[in-house]
Design an enzyme around this catalytic site. Structure first.
Site, PDB file in Angstrom:
ATOM      1  CB  SER A  82      -0.945   0.013   1.213  1.00  0.00           C
ATOM      2  OG  SER A  82      -0.187   0.062   2.406  1.00  0.00           O
ATOM      3  N   GLY A  83       2.134   1.124   0.158  1.00  0.00           N
ATOM      4  CA  GLY A  83       3.013   2.290   0.087  1.00  0.00           C
ATOM      5  C   GLY A  83       3.274   2.688  -1.351  1.00  0.00           C
ATOM      6  CG  PHE A  84       4.040   6.703  -2.263  1.00  0.00           C
ATOM      7  CD1 PHE A  84       2.661   6.618  -2.362  1.00  0.00           C
ATOM      8  CD2 PHE A  84       4.587   7.827  -1.645  1.00  0.00           C
ATOM      9  CE1 PHE A  84       1.832   7.625  -1.866  1.00  0.00           C
ATOM     10  CE2 PHE A  84       3.776   8.839  -1.150  1.00  0.00           C
ATOM     11  CZ  PHE A  84       2.399   8.736  -1.259  1.00  0.00           C
ATOM     12  CB  CYS A 104      15.548   7.169  -3.800  1.00  0.00           C
ATOM     13  SG  CYS A 104      15.225   7.725  -2.115  1.00  0.00           S
ATOM     14  CG  ASN A 155      11.305   9.519  -5.472  1.00  0.00           C
ATOM     15  OD1 ASN A 155      10.754  10.168  -6.352  1.00  0.00           O
ATOM     16  ND2 ASN A 155      10.719   9.250  -4.326  1.00  0.00           N
TER      17      ASN A 155
END
Lengths: 349, 349, 349, 349
Positions: free
Chosen positions: A11-13, A146, A313
């Protein structure tokens, strides 16, 4: 051949981006996406770009057996669960910092204590442009961070060419987007506070320094600024090389072209941009938004060489890099599933 | 007492800001605003914030006699017209670069040839925090440039305290808003191309280096990046001091507090912001948008000291600084007309 | 099978997007991209996302023979060149307004005089969700306009279901991104003036009204606002239906679900989003940025039905729709080359 | 004369703006600012624009006796504490919705039950351009809501002129900034999710409808969209008048100028903007950012009149309006402390 994959922390980016990439990947099939917070919700509930996917989040407690498990959880989670992940999967591709450093000592210096140090040796650091050794067949892949990725891609050609030596001065000044703060970014990430900023959020002591120093053998000064974009990390590395040609006099632009071409001419995900005309003359995050590309460039300025890199990123700095590493780990075409072209024009990438 | 003022180049961003400031100034009255392009238009046609003003642009050919003439024209215009300006006004406050450097030689090195070098000696450089000598009664004031102002405000305390010496390494990495490109910014300034950027637009060779080196006696590496805001310039200066306490060992945070407090404790337009808690821990352009304030701060990092400054480039970097200088030139309260508080929250400043 | 394609007006935003789509398209091969302004430049000079393409702009005077010619020029150019285009290509896919209206009279009412009215009858209007008749084998395709597309996709289900009748009140309030102003947007499009706006740029009289009225048989009030995004068009249509169930009482949400599902259940590029939980509860341009998807939704409010649609104006509103139409014209899989997933998170799309 | 003032809920956006305004106000002196969350913190900790203020938040439990107490708390707090507020202050200026509606019945229809209905009659609604009756000497002032303010300012001249009658169709389509979500906006307000949006966040049922209908006697359809700005609310009101001249034929632009001039010619905080040339031809939130001004305008379109208003929601929609009302309640010059000029250029206001 179809390889099965699961995404933990979906559910994170970065997790959502993994779902996007793996869904369209010719070799992987997503069989599980976990999220404790959104258990039983469709993935489209959180990631509106994925509404068409017929997939619901499950709790991370009951992991399916898969070929590849991608862990996109906050730092600290993978080390706690590494055994469970390796029980479930042939290969763990970890996007956190948990297995990026080579030794427990290094880890303890920059983070809190490591709870699974025995696995540090088995993990292979993955920023493929730095080297692909060990990735083929790896069972733990530690995908590069990143900001470290952007910085190292800018600097590596100078190191390879012998221009930049371990004692040379290097200042890396980064400008990054709000997605680096993650899906629950807190008060500093709220739109009224975060819009339009130039905010020195990590003026010193950013932990990505650790992996850069370990991977490139350089000591550097590192400062990170939040700016108004969502995706993107741009590294401006102010370097003062003293090796090779630099020892003989000023480095000229053709020397730099040689160094950067030598380093990256066969790399599918690096694009050199240095000068020329038009609006887009140096690396910019906008130009690579949504892609796994890194734009890399440079400018000569007397005894200074400014080295630039710009990435998305969430892609080259996280999910794209992880899929790239997984392609290598499983012996696939390394560009499989990663050939998206970017957009123009695009706003905040 | 009311002093009369005219603004030449009043349709540009700095010109409009001068109108805003002088209109509300207790001592100045605007009697003329020139713009060749918008002759006979109301100033509100171009500057929507000034619709209430009963003032129209006139051509710059027929200048009223005034106490103060503010020239907010592109570089090169003031040197061509300096005699006419001095015929019309007791004091010329020039916002361009035309009279900022001390010698014709310096000018020729960084710009094209100077057409009125005889006036360079008469001009007094104005960044009041660097020194107010010569400003009282000056007849030509050369108001400091935006990026130079931010950079010098960050560095001056380190120089004053003897920490930073002329041979020390200094890298200034600037992030600036789109208003720096002016009202007719060209293709790179169009919204689709300029939104969301981190764009190295002057990676080397930015001409503000000249005045910084002349004013502070430092040699520095200077790179400017366009980021997504309209107003604002933020300087991150990575310095490696070797003088004073730095010669004895690492500089610590209390040393820096001393240096910065000594430099600025009596300055009405400098606000020190260095660490602490909350969302706003270092200088940010947002926090000073619309004001003549500079936020200045620092962070110690071993042998590196990171010095920060953030300003509104249209205010402290242009119109506000010019009014500040004019206040000093005419012996007024130096804060007159410059006491606006900033806004919170604010988006792109 | 490979079909050859050329893009006329390829340096604009829609032209660049056509290059992006056709380059990755399984059936088309781009053989020519024209731009008078950038003749002999690489396409990557203008479109940084396309730096890898080995393709230079040529002048539009010498057109290659192709299967499909995509014209992405300003309004008026295609009507002047239609014979040359049809000489060069089997099928002309025109992205301008030149061939969208059915009659010379309608054209003259909304635009200036038409110079090639004889071709109006041959042209087939292409917004495939309104109907695919005539597209297979068409030799002139008039691809629907961006704002009209969003508006009509929102309204069509209400018309089809008999809820909205020709005399019913319809107000369409649009919010659009800066890319609609094109690559040379002029002063109002400069970043300092265009950032952060809510600007009623066409409060009345927007010319897309013409094609909406012609296609849907509705009369509507139409206002367009510029807001701070680059890509995207969002239509909020406030309608007051009186037909069908509306004649019997208030329309309820299930009635609307029926109408919208009936209209779009087989459409590959329409996604229904109406209520539910989470952050993304209604159509948003962000959710479809970079894709050919339209999000469509609705809300019942007594005698009012609010109908929403959100698209990427450069894709579903221009290049994507044109490729969709070309797929249909050539009898290809209609989704060929148009299966990109969107991004999350994404800033200004 | 100096009047003492306190701000309850001073860590929020409206509370901070009250501090900014009252600090610079010629007649008020701030003696207390409350915030339970930030008790003992300086106000500058939360509001970086107010770092110079020597003021710390106190808990709201122990209120100083003051002339004016400004309550900038979430809805529901003022009704719970109204007796304490009136014990502490001669005049309560409430910025919440708690006392805006005239009757308990109306309140219960739109909000939850009212806990202090006895005070509803004593409260005077304050949107001064609608009428100043009762404000002089009022002991409870209910300052009008942001979106209602913008909408009513757009519509009032049409009502006053008899053009718009109670049965006429009115659609109000609002576009608002992220500051309306408050300082703790939740997931939908996080920068990655909120950037670049056009998001129908209240397509129907927004509670500001209640006060508009009560104040103007109109029934209207109301939809609110989040767009990418921080400050600002823009109302586009699509109206279909049938009264007065409208009954005789189409309303023409001169009729509208008459109506709007009649309504606002003596109003210090209303600026009419309707057509003309240049970039800024209609009301825009950017043009009034940081000020207490409302821009109001209109466009005629056959049987439709589009009425526009743009405000800074934190100022004219909250703190500025509250200070304006307090000026009237205490018999001061009504513009005292509210004469700030806006900025140009400015990004997201």
């Amino acid at each position: 051949m179809t390889l099965t994959a699961s995404v933990v922390g979906a559910s994170g980016f970065a997790g959502g981006e993994l779902l996007r990439l793996l869904t369209a990947h010719p070799e992987f099939e997503v069989v599980q996406a976990t999220s404790r917070q959104y258990e039983n919700r469709t993935v489209g509930y959180v990631h509106p770009n994925l509404r068409e996917l017929d997939l619901r989040f499950s709790a991370p407690d009951d992991l399916d057996a898969v070929d590849a498990l991608f862990a996109a959880t906050p730092h600290g989670v993978s080390m706690e669960n590494v055994e469970a992940y390796l029980d479930a999967a042939d290969t763990l591709v970890d996007l956190s910092a948990d297995f990026r450093l080579g030794s427990e000592a290094a880890y303890d210096q920059w983070y809190d204590g490591h709870t699974a140090p025995a696995y540090l040796d088995r993990a292979v650091y993955a920023l493929p442009e730095l080297g692909r050794e060990g990735l083929d067949g790896a069972d733990i892949v530690a995908s590069g961070g990143c900001n470290a990725t952007a910085t190292m891609l800018a600097l590596k050609p100078l190191v390879d060419a012998g221009l930049l030596t371990p004692d040379d001065q290097v200042v890396a000044d980064l400008k990054v987007g709000s997605s680096e703060g993650g899906a629950g970014g807190g008060p500093a990430s709220s739109h009224p506070e975060r819009s339009g900023v130039v905010r020195p959020y990590a003026p010193t002591g950013h932990r990505h320094e650790a992996e850069i120093e370990e991977q490139l053998g350089l000591s550097l000064s590192f400062s990170v600024h939040a700016v108004d974009m969502v995706r993107g990390a741009a590294a401006t590395c102010h370097t003062f090389p003293t090796g090779g040609k630099a020892a003989e006099g000023e480095i000229e632009t053709p020397d730099l072209w040689s160094a950067y071409r030598d380093a990256y001419e066969d790399e599918p995900f690096v694009r050199l941009v240095a000068g020329g005309g038009g609006v887009y003359r140096y690396p910019e995050p906008k130009s690579v938004a949504g892609t796994n590309l890194a734009e890399v460039g440079f400018a000569a300025d007397g005894d200074r060489v400014v080295a630039f890199a710009a990435i998305d990123n969430v892609m080259k700095g996280a999910a794209g890099q992880a899929v790239h590493a997984a392609n290598l780990a499983f012996g696939l075409d390394e560009t499989a599933g990663l050939n998206q072209l970017g957009l123009h024009p695009v706003g905040s990438p």
